[in-house]
Design a protein around this motif. Structure first.
Motif, short mmCIF file in Angstrom:
data_model
loop_
_atom_site.label_atom_id
_atom_site.label_comp_id
_atom_site.label_asym_id
_atom_site.label_seq_id
_atom_site.Cartn_x
_atom_site.Cartn_y
_atom_site.Cartn_z
N UNK A 18 0.83 -1.21 0.00
CA UNK A 18 0.00 0.00 0.00
C UNK A 18 0.86 1.26 0.00
N UNK A 19 2.08 1.18 0.54
CA UNK A 19 2.98 2.33 0.50
C UNK A 19 3.39 2.61 -0.94
N UNK A 20 3.69 1.55 -1.66
CA UNK A 20 4.03 1.71 -3.09
C UNK A 20 2.85 2.31 -3.84
N UNK A 21 1.66 1.82 -3.57
CA UNK A 21 0.47 2.32 -4.26
C UNK A 21 0.23 3.80 -3.93
N UNK A 22 0.46 4.19 -2.68
CA UNK A 22 0.29 5.60 -2.29
C UNK A 22 1.30 6.48 -3.04
N UNK A 23 2.53 6.02 -3.12
CA UNK A 23 3.55 6.80 -3.85
C UNK A 23 3.23 6.87 -5.33
N UNK A 24 2.77 5.78 -5.88
CA UNK A 24 2.36 5.77 -7.28
C UNK A 24 1.20 6.76 -7.49
N UNK A 25 0.26 6.79 -6.56
CA UNK A 25 -0.85 7.74 -6.62
C UNK A 25 -0.37 9.18 -6.60
N UNK A 26 0.61 9.48 -5.77
CA UNK A 26 1.17 10.84 -5.71
C UNK A 26 1.80 11.22 -7.05
N UNK A 27 2.55 10.29 -7.63
CA UNK A 27 3.19 10.57 -8.93
C UNK A 27 2.13 10.77 -10.01
N UNK A 28 1.08 9.96 -10.00
CA UNK A 28 0.01 10.12 -11.00
C UNK A 28 -0.70 11.46 -10.80
N UNK A 29 -0.99 11.80 -9.54
CA UNK A 29 -1.62 13.09 -9.24
C UNK A 29 -0.75 14.25 -9.72
N UNK A 30 0.55 14.13 -9.48
CA UNK A 30 1.49 15.16 -9.95
C UNK A 30 1.46 15.27 -11.48
N UNK A 31 1.49 14.12 -12.15
CA UNK A 31 1.50 14.13 -13.61
C UNK A 31 0.20 14.73 -14.18
#
Length: 156
Positions: free
Chosen positions: A20-33
């Protein structure tokens, strides 16, 4: 201070390794993009992700390395205790993690030589120390004294 850092390093390492930590970080990167068009892909927008990821990576290296060092030391202590407790074990292996690379290479060649000798006899096979001693004695008789045959084995 040591206990606080150790606790922080352990907790952080456990959290960082979760899916879930990986998924949260991936979500942040997607939100940024996705926010790129809103900020017109400007330098500040790029700087936010670059600075954030650099700071997190920098801090995580130290926390995870601390956890790794402690885990490694604990494993070494446990293995050393087993080597000491098992009567037929070769106690010369205790503490070898402190040797130089060249010294470890010599030990590795000795152990691999023993393994190759056993593999020639067929797999799977586990040799006893008595069988190792017999093989070393045979090699010594043939004039091919191995390093293992020259060194006395330490018994508990």
């Amino acid at each position: 201070m040591d206990k606080l850092f150790t606790h922080l390093a352990s907790v952080t390492s456990k959290i960082a390794g979760r899916p879930w930590t990986f998924m949260a970080c991936l979500g942040i990167v997607i939100l940024w993009a996705v926010s790129g068009p809103v900020f017109k892909f400007n330098e500040t927008w790029q700087l936010v992700i670059n600075t954030g990821t650099t700071i997190i990576t920098f801090l995580m290296v130290f926390l995870i390395q601390n956890t790794q060092n402690r885990d490694s030391a604990a494993i070494h202590a446990k293995i050393d205790e087993l080597l000491h407790a098992v009567r037929s074990a070769d106690e010369r292996f205790i503490g070898i993690e402190r040797l130089t690379d060249k010294e470890l290479d010599v030990i590795l060649q000795e152990v691999e030589g023993r393994a190759q000798r056993l593999h020639k006899q067929g797999l799977p096979r586990v040799a006893t120390r008595a069988e190792d001693a017999k093989a070393d004695a045979k090699a010594a008789e043939k004039g091919k004294t191995s390093q293992a045959a020259r060194k006395p084995r330490v018994k508990a």
